[in-house]
Design a protein around this motif. Structure first.
Motif, PDB file in Angstrom:
ATOM      1  N   VAL A 100       0.829  -1.208   0.000  1.00 29.60           N
ATOM      2  CA  VAL A 100       0.000   0.000   0.000  1.00 29.60           C
ATOM      3  C   VAL A 100       0.870   1.267   0.000  1.00 29.60           C
ATOM      4  O   VAL A 100       0.463   2.325  -0.498  1.00 29.60           O
ATOM      5  CB  VAL A 100      -0.982  -0.019   1.197  1.00 29.60           C
ATOM      6  CG1 VAL A 100      -1.831   1.247   1.232  1.00 29.60           C
ATOM      7  CG2 VAL A 100      -1.899  -1.243   1.102  1.00 29.60           C
ATOM      8  N   MET A 101       2.100   1.151   0.525  1.00 35.20           N
ATOM      9  CA  MET A 101       3.023   2.295   0.529  1.00 35.20           C
ATOM     10  C   MET A 101       3.524   2.633  -0.881  1.00 35.20           C
ATOM     11  O   MET A 101       3.897   3.775  -1.162  1.00 35.20           O
ATOM     12  CB  MET A 101       4.239   1.976   1.414  1.00 35.20           C
ATOM     13  CG  MET A 101       3.989   2.097   2.888  1.00 35.20           C
ATOM     14  SD  MET A 101       3.796   3.824   3.415  1.00 35.20           S
ATOM     15  CE  MET A 101       5.531   4.300   3.621  1.00 35.20           C
ATOM     16  N   LEU A 102       3.543   1.623  -1.779  1.00 39.97           N
ATOM     17  CA  LEU A 102       4.163   1.812  -3.099  1.00 39.97           C
ATOM     18  C   LEU A 102       3.681   3.046  -3.878  1.00 39.97           C
ATOM     19  O   LEU A 102       4.503   3.822  -4.348  1.00 39.97           O
ATOM     20  CB  LEU A 102       3.957   0.561  -3.964  1.00 39.97           C
ATOM     21  CG  LEU A 102       4.964  -0.570  -3.739  1.00 39.97           C
ATOM     22  CD1 LEU A 102       4.586  -1.766  -4.603  1.00 39.97           C
ATOM     23  CD2 LEU A 102       6.373  -0.102  -4.074  1.00 39.97           C
ATOM     24  N   PRO A 103       2.345   3.243  -4.018  1.00 39.61           N
ATOM     25  CA  PRO A 103       1.927   4.404  -4.803  1.00 39.61           C
ATOM     26  C   PRO A 103       2.320   5.733  -4.161  1.00 39.61           C
ATOM     27  O   PRO A 103       2.345   6.760  -4.824  1.00 39.61           O
ATOM     28  CB  PRO A 103       0.387   4.285  -4.837  1.00 39.61           C
ATOM     29  CG  PRO A 103       0.075   2.918  -4.367  1.00 39.61           C
ATOM     30  CD  PRO A 103       1.213   2.450  -3.523  1.00 39.61           C
ATOM     31  N   LEU A 104       2.631   5.696  -2.846  1.00 40.34           N
ATOM     32  CA  LEU A 104       2.983   6.940  -2.151  1.00 40.34           C
ATOM     33  C   LEU A 104       4.450   7.299  -2.351  1.00 40.34           C
ATOM     34  O   LEU A 104       4.848   8.439  -2.137  1.00 40.34           O
ATOM     35  CB  LEU A 104       2.686   6.802  -0.649  1.00 40.34           C
ATOM     36  CG  LEU A 104       1.215   6.607  -0.287  1.00 40.34           C
ATOM     37  CD1 LEU A 104       1.072   6.254   1.188  1.00 40.34           C
ATOM     38  CD2 LEU A 104       0.421   7.874  -0.598  1.00 40.34           C
ATOM     39  N   LEU A 109       6.142  12.421  -0.035  1.00 36.07           N
ATOM     40  CA  LEU A 109       5.634  12.728   1.310  1.00 36.07           C
ATOM     41  C   LEU A 109       6.662  12.309   2.354  1.00 36.07           C
ATOM     42  O   LEU A 109       7.388  11.336   2.152  1.00 36.07           O
ATOM     43  CB  LEU A 109       4.338  11.946   1.579  1.00 36.07           C
ATOM     44  CG  LEU A 109       3.124  12.239   0.726  1.00 36.07           C
ATOM     45  CD1 LEU A 109       2.036  11.195   0.991  1.00 36.07           C
ATOM     46  CD2 LEU A 109       2.602  13.632   1.036  1.00 36.07           C
ATOM     47  N   PRO A 110       6.710  12.992   3.508  1.00 34.37           N
ATOM     48  CA  PRO A 110       7.561  12.503   4.597  1.00 34.37           C
ATOM     49  C   PRO A 110       7.124  11.070   4.957  1.00 34.37           C
ATOM     50  O   PRO A 110       5.932  10.748   4.891  1.00 34.37           O
ATOM     51  CB  PRO A 110       7.261  13.459   5.756  1.00 34.37           C
ATOM     52  CG  PRO A 110       6.628  14.652   5.129  1.00 34.37           C
ATOM     53  CD  PRO A 110       5.975  14.208   3.860  1.00 34.37           C
ATOM     54  N   ALA A 114       3.329   9.337   5.011  1.00 33.59           N
ATOM     55  CA  ALA A 114       2.964   8.268   4.068  1.00 33.59           C
ATOM     56  C   ALA A 114       2.538   7.019   4.841  1.00 33.59           C
ATOM     57  O   ALA A 114       1.522   6.389   4.506  1.00 33.59           O
ATOM     58  CB  ALA A 114       4.151   7.956   3.157  1.00 33.59           C
ATOM     59  N   ALA A 115       3.268   6.676   5.884  1.00 37.17           N
ATOM     60  CA  ALA A 115       2.956   5.463   6.655  1.00 37.17           C
ATOM     61  C   ALA A 115       1.586   5.592   7.319  1.00 37.17           C
ATOM     62  O   ALA A 115       0.795   4.636   7.342  1.00 37.17           O
ATOM     63  CB  ALA A 115       4.038   5.212   7.698  1.00 37.17           C
ATOM     64  N   ALA A 116       1.284   6.791   7.832  1.00 39.03           N
ATOM     65  CA  ALA A 116      -0.024   7.003   8.483  1.00 39.03           C
ATOM     66  C   ALA A 116      -1.150   6.840   7.466  1.00 39.03           C
ATOM     67  O   ALA A 116      -2.183   6.226   7.744  1.00 39.03           O
ATOM     68  CB  ALA A 116      -0.068   8.388   9.129  1.00 39.03           C
TER      69      ALA A 116
END
Ligand SMILES: Nc1ncnc2c1ncn2[C@@H]1O[C@H](COP(=O)(O)OP(=O)(O)OP(=O)(O)O)[C@@H](O)[C@H]1O
Length: 221
Positions: A100-104, A109-110, A114-116
């Motif tokens: 889910v992090m990939l597109p971010l 983003l910091p 991004a993790a949040a």
């Protein structure tokens, strides 16, 4: 928000898959694209997402003529359209969270922001607590939900999904459609392609029917 005017699509030298398609979808609508296998449902969704170009005709998405869009403007359009293809393309060499992090990653983003966002997206689709699992350890329905989380993490205003309930039993199919319903209720324009008409009929929505050589706007039911 989405408008097709006299759109034709053929692959290479083949006959037209879509011929003279005209319709308009307003912001916030919940639309099913229905019809038999091979009729062109995936093709229609790919045209909206800018993954395929029309052979002829004009396609407008969020005020942009995407058949004429510049390469520079395309990434912006892609971010505003969340796409879930038939093959979810999840990566099995990393965790659900990392998927889910990939597109971010391209957003700059910091990391903590991004993790949040990634965690919030995972919770929204009902997979809270499963962040660390490899997608292979998730059921078919859960993998589909993870693909939805990945598609909505950039907060798109349009969400399109190709046969998201294929291979799921009735109960899981309804759970998935309910997830889409929830996003639609907060304003996301949602288009779902499916050949499962009995399933779709239990939802109140607009249906566009694609049959070989024929396109019908069935309106709302
Ligand atoms: N990249 C491509 N190159 C050539 N032909 C293609 C390509 N993609 C799709 N087609 C053909 O276009 C037609 C419509 O395919 P499409 O996947 O849009 O249908 P569909 O209604 O989504 O079907 P299904 O429900 O089986 O996914 C099919 O005959 C398919 O073989």
């Amino acid at each position: 928000m989405i408008e097709f005017q006299h759109v034709f699509k053929a692959y290479g030298q083949s006959a037209n898959i879509l011929a003279d398609i005209n319709f308009k979808i307003d912001s916030g609508e919940f639309v099913f694209i229905s019809g038999p296998s091979g009729a062109g449902k995936s093709t229609l969704l790919k045209l909206i997402g800018g993954l395929e170009a029309p052979s002829r005709g004009s396609i407008t998405v969020k005020g942009e003529r995407i058949d004429k869009i510049t390469a520079r403007a395309m990434p912006y359009l892609r971010r505003s359209v969340g796409i879930i293809l038939q093959d979810t393309h999840l990566l099995y060499d990393r965790s659900a969270f990392e998927n889910v992090m990939l597109p971010l990653a391209v957003m700059g983003l910091p990391t903590d922001v991004a993790a949040a966002r990634a965690r919030a997206a995972i919770v929204k689709v009902g997979l809270g607590g499963k962040e660390k699992l490899n997608p292979i350890a998730l059921s078919g329905g859960e993998q589909q939900r993870l693909a939805i989380a990945r598609a909505i993490v950039n907060r798109p205003s349009i969400l399109i999904a190709d046969e998201p309930t294929a291979n799921l039993d009735q109960e899981n199919a309804h759970l998935i459609l309910d997830v889409f319903r929830d996003f639609n209720r907060v304003g996301v324009t949602t288009l779902i392609a499916s050949h499962d008409r009995p399933l779709l009929q239990s939802y109140s929505n607009r249906t566009l029917l694609i049959e070989p050589g024929r396109f019908t706007d069935l309106g709302y039911h």
